[in-house]
Scaffold this active site. Structure first.
Site, PDB file in Angstrom:
ATOM      1  N   HIS A  10       0.823  -1.225   0.000  1.00 24.65           N
ATOM      2  CA  HIS A  10       0.000   0.000   0.000  1.00 24.65           C
ATOM      3  C   HIS A  10       0.851   1.267   0.000  1.00 24.65           C
ATOM      4  CE1 HIS A  10      -3.344  -2.607   0.377  1.00 24.65           C
ATOM      5  NE2 HIS A  10      -2.916  -3.079   1.535  1.00 24.65           N
ATOM      6  N   CYS A  42      -7.734  -6.810   4.664  1.00 26.49           N
ATOM      7  CA  CYS A  42      -9.079  -6.808   5.257  1.00 26.49           C
ATOM      8  C   CYS A  42      -9.998  -7.780   4.520  1.00 26.49           C
ATOM      9  CB  CYS A  42      -9.667  -5.410   5.212  1.00 26.49           C
ATOM     10  SG  CYS A  42      -9.673  -4.723   3.551  1.00 26.49           S
TER      11      CYS A  42
HETATM   12  C1  LIG Z   1      -5.504  -9.395   7.866  1.00 28.70           C
HETATM   13  C2  LIG Z   1      -5.279  -7.910   7.807  1.00 28.70           C
HETATM   14  C3  LIG Z   1      -6.372  -7.058   7.762  1.00 28.70           C
HETATM   15  C4  LIG Z   1      -6.167  -5.665   7.706  1.00 28.70           C
HETATM   16  N1  LIG Z   1      -7.267  -4.852   7.630  1.00 28.70           N
HETATM   17  C5  LIG Z   1      -7.077  -3.510   7.510  1.00 28.70           C
HETATM   18  C6  LIG Z   1      -8.205  -2.641   7.354  1.00 28.70           C
HETATM   19  O1  LIG Z   1      -9.364  -3.070   7.305  1.00 28.70           O
HETATM   20  N2  LIG Z   1      -7.955  -1.310   7.243  1.00 28.70           N
HETATM   21  C7  LIG Z   1      -6.698  -0.795   7.268  1.00 28.70           C
HETATM   22  O2  LIG Z   1      -6.535   0.423   7.132  1.00 28.70           O
HETATM   23  N3  LIG Z   1      -5.623  -1.614   7.422  1.00 28.70           N
HETATM   24  C8  LIG Z   1      -5.789  -2.943   7.544  1.00 28.70           C
HETATM   25  N4  LIG Z   1      -4.703  -3.765   7.691  1.00 28.70           N
HETATM   26  C9  LIG Z   1      -3.361  -3.175   7.833  1.00 28.70           C
HETATM   27  C10 LIG Z   1      -2.745  -2.897   6.498  1.00 28.70           C
HETATM   28  O3  LIG Z   1      -2.813  -4.020   5.677  1.00 28.70           O
HETATM   29  C11 LIG Z   1      -1.277  -2.473   6.709  1.00 28.70           C
HETATM   30  O4  LIG Z   1      -1.257  -1.347   7.541  1.00 28.70           O
HETATM   31  C12 LIG Z   1      -0.676  -2.168   5.359  1.00 28.70           C
HETATM   32  O5  LIG Z   1      -0.540  -3.366   4.625  1.00 28.70           O
HETATM   33  C13 LIG Z   1       0.684  -1.514   5.489  1.00 28.70           C
HETATM   34  O6  LIG Z   1       1.153  -1.283   4.210  1.00 28.70           O
HETATM   35  P1  LIG Z   1       2.700  -1.145   3.892  1.00 28.70           P
HETATM   36  O7  LIG Z   1       2.803  -0.952   2.426  1.00 28.70           O
HETATM   37  O8  LIG Z   1       3.301  -0.125   4.791  1.00 28.70           O
HETATM   38  O9  LIG Z   1       3.363  -2.508   4.362  1.00 28.70           O
HETATM   39  P2  LIG Z   1       3.106  -4.026   3.969  1.00 28.70           P
HETATM   40  O10 LIG Z   1       1.702  -4.248   3.579  1.00 28.70           O
HETATM   41  O11 LIG Z   1       3.647  -4.808   5.103  1.00 28.70           O
HETATM   42  O12 LIG Z   1       3.995  -4.231   2.679  1.00 28.70           O
HETATM   43  C14 LIG Z   1       5.387  -4.207   2.714  1.00 28.70           C
HETATM   44  C15 LIG Z   1       5.917  -4.705   1.402  1.00 28.70           C
HETATM   45  O13 LIG Z   1       7.339  -4.657   1.460  1.00 28.70           O
HETATM   46  C16 LIG Z   1       7.891  -5.843   0.912  1.00 28.70           C
HETATM   47  N5  LIG Z   1       9.198  -6.058   1.534  1.00 28.70           N
HETATM   48  C17 LIG Z   1       9.483  -6.157   2.857  1.00 28.70           C
HETATM   49  N6  LIG Z   1      10.819  -6.355   3.040  1.00 28.70           N
HETATM   50  C18 LIG Z   1      11.357  -6.374   1.802  1.00 28.70           C
HETATM   51  C19 LIG Z   1      12.693  -6.549   1.320  1.00 28.70           C
HETATM   52  N7  LIG Z   1      13.724  -6.724   2.167  1.00 28.70           N
HETATM   53  N8  LIG Z   1      12.899  -6.535  -0.006  1.00 28.70           N
HETATM   54  C20 LIG Z   1      11.865  -6.351  -0.876  1.00 28.70           C
HETATM   55  N9  LIG Z   1      10.592  -6.188  -0.470  1.00 28.70           N
HETATM   56  C21 LIG Z   1      10.342  -6.190   0.842  1.00 28.70           C
HETATM   57  C22 LIG Z   1       6.891  -6.918   1.269  1.00 28.70           C
HETATM   58  O14 LIG Z   1       6.987  -8.018   0.393  1.00 28.70           O
HETATM   59  C23 LIG Z   1       5.555  -6.159   1.115  1.00 28.70           C
HETATM   60  O15 LIG Z   1       5.027  -6.266  -0.183  1.00 28.70           O
HETATM   61  C24 LIG Z   1      -4.868  -5.150   7.729  1.00 28.70           C
HETATM   62  C25 LIG Z   1      -3.767  -6.028   7.783  1.00 28.70           C
HETATM   63  C26 LIG Z   1      -3.975  -7.385   7.814  1.00 28.70           C
HETATM   64  C27 LIG Z   1      -2.781  -8.300   7.859  1.00 28.70           C
END
Ligand SMILES: Cc1cc2nc3c(=O)[nH]c(=O)nc-3n(C[C@H](O)[C@H](O)[C@H](O)COP(=O)(O)OP(=O)(O)OC[C@H]3O[C@@H](n4cnc5c(N)ncnc54)[C@H](O)[C@@H]3O)c2cc1C
Length: 452
Positions: A10, A42
């Site tokens: 995201h 979600c």
């Molecule tokens: C079951 C579930 C339900 C949820 N429901 C909600 C909801 O209803 N509403 C809401 O607002 N939030 C919800 N969330 C929370 C939301 O999904 C997270 O806050 C969000 O995914 C964070 O996004 P991000 O991009 O920061 O990190 P992440 O989603 O953790 O993505 C990180 C990315 O970085 C990549 N990565 C990590 N390390 C490396 C590396 N060393 N090299 C290359 N790539 C790497 C991973 O592969 C991943 O694709 C939910 C989460 C879960 C698990």
């Protein structure tokens, strides 16, 4: 000028797309070790429940869409090292094993979070499942469809655990919810709200095992059969383990400043202690305007907003400042809708904040309406400044969107005295002439005209 974005979920997806839209000339490359992007976690519970029929609908972007926007997308590529002094990242192509360096002018870290997996005996048994990404979603759904799996235990009563409990129960599984805390979702809601939700869970056949600490998972032939807590043993065919998350920042130690829990420290422009490195999403700590503190707020909404901020500041030279975050969130379980924003009273006390509160309940619409339901609302404000710092709402009708307004109020410094003056419209289909938010505020001021 080249920006590299590490992590393309995201936060990373939003950052890359914002960069390219604001500066089409900029070279943007993103690396992710996974195979898909923009997965809505979600949707896992909604898929289990049967609401989502096609899991492809849980993605709102793809590597192809990003590539068409001029972004270089490298999936299956793991970031394995950083040389901040030379503005270089080390990347491993997971398919070929090739390792190479890539140079950036600016770097955005969007590596997100991963479930905490404590060293509990038996946690590696087959059938003890974490819940984070699409791979996990497929396993969970497969187990859900497996008729031999009758008893499901969910460890962790945060929103992920609670949503899955409902989904499995609605699918006909026998479900137990375990948490060491004595109530569900204590980080988001005070007891007046969680007790309303818990009652609905019990009424729908969920076995609540709250106030219990998991000590061990027992199994047979490598497969989990029992969860052992400090209060007893629970027979189970499948376990969801969801007790919290940690930021994925191990590679950054000594390179940029981290907080004591490993989250990246950043300023209001999402810029880290290295001015050419920005951090966004679950891996970064944020300014929480309700509590006047910094800490992670792990939500997809926050991830998206931090992605916009970092990218806009790289493209336009630190011109977009974060307004501060409030952790606004919502949940629906067994048709009961709740939402909260800012800090709870329990949370405020824990943080040493001096707050006051008004817990208020009323019918949401005039009693002459056939759709009228009870609504529960709480507003919390700082005792000294009277600035609103939190709010919670619950009802069978959907009033969760009131929290949008409360989030804005908190971000803009609205006081409890100003709350009754917010220009809330009235229509019997939606609310009463004295809306429950207005009336709660008036009651604080001693002006509830309906109360003797
Ligand atoms: C079951 C579930 C339900 C949820 N429901 C909600 C909801 O209803 N509403 C809401 O607002 N939030 C919800 N969330 C929370 C939301 O999904 C997270 O806050 C969000 O995914 C964070 O996004 P991000 O991009 O920061 O990190 P992440 O989603 O953790 O993505 C990180 C990315 O970085 C990549 N990565 C990590 N390390 C490396 C590396 N060393 N090299 C290359 N790539 C790497 C991973 O592969 C991943 O694709 C939910 C989460 C879960 C698990």
């Amino acid at each position: 000028m080249k920006t590299i974005v590490i992590g393309t979920n995201h936060a990373g997806t939003t950052a890359t797309r914002t960069l390219k839209r604001l500066n089409p000339e900029m070279e943007v490359t993103t690396y992710d070790k996974g195979e898909n992007i923009s997965f809505l976690g979600c949707g896992i519970a909604l898929w289990v429940k049967g609401e989502v029929k096609d899991p492809q609908g849980l993605f709102y972007a793809s590597p192809k869409v990003l590539a068409e926007e001029g972004i270089t997308v490298k999936m299956g590529h793991e970031w394995i090292g950083l040389d901040a002094a030379n503005k270089t990242v080390k990347i491993k192509n997971l398919a070929t094993g090739e390792i190479f360096d890539d140079k950036y002018d600016n770097l955005i870290l969007a590596t997100g979070s991963w479930p905490i997996i404590p060293p509990i005996p038996g946690i590696d048994l087959n059938g003890v499942q974490i819940c984070k990404n699409y791979t996990h979603a497929k396993i969970i759904q497969e187990k859900n469809l497996d008729k031999s799996i009758k008893k499901v235990t969910v460890v962790g009563a945060g929103y992920i655990g609670v949503e899955l409990v409902e989904a499995f129960a609605e699918f006909g599984k026998e479900v137990t919810l375990i948490d060491v805390a004595d109530r569900i979702m204590p980080a988001y809601y005070d007891e007046e709200f969680t007790s309303l939700m818990e009652k609905r869970m019990v009424d729908n056949g969920i076995t609540m095992a709250l106030g219990q600490m998991v000590k061990e998972f027992k199994g047979k032939d490598g497969k989990v059969t029992h969860v052992v807590t400090d209060k007893g043993e629970i027979a189970t065919d499948f376990v969801i383990f969801s007790v919290g998350i940690k930021p994925q920042t191990e590679l950054l130690k000594g390179q940029v400043e981290l907080n004591e829990r490993g989250a990246i420290k950043a300023n209001d422009y999402m810029q880290t202690s290295d001015k050419n490195i920005y951090a966004v999403g679950d891996c970064v700590e944020l300014y929480n305007i309700a509590t006047n503190t910094h800490g992670p707020i792990a939500l997809a909404t926050t991830a998206v907003r931090t992605g916009i901020i970092a990218a806009a500041n790289i493209a336009n030279g630190n011109s977009l400042k974060s307004p501060g975050f409030t952790g606004a969130n919502g949940i629906q379980i067994f048709d009961f809708k709740m939402a909260s924003v800012g800090v709870s009273v329990e949370g405020a006390k824990r943080m040493g904040m001096e707050v006051e509160e008004k817990f208020f309940t009323d019918n949401d619409r005039p009693e002459f309406m056939s759709t009228t339901k009870q609504v529960w609302f709480k507003v919390i404000w700082d005792k000294k400044t009277r600035r609103i710092v939190g709010a919670q709402i619950a009802s069978e009708n959907n009033h969760t969107e009131v929290m949008y307004m409360m989030a804005l109020g908190i971000q803009k410094g609205l006081t409890i005295d100003e709350l009754p003056l917010v220009d809330i419209f009235f229509l019997p289909h939606f609310n009463k002439p004295y809306n429950f938010v207005t009336l709660a505020g008036l009651e604080v001021l001693g002006l509830n005209y309906f109360k003797k």
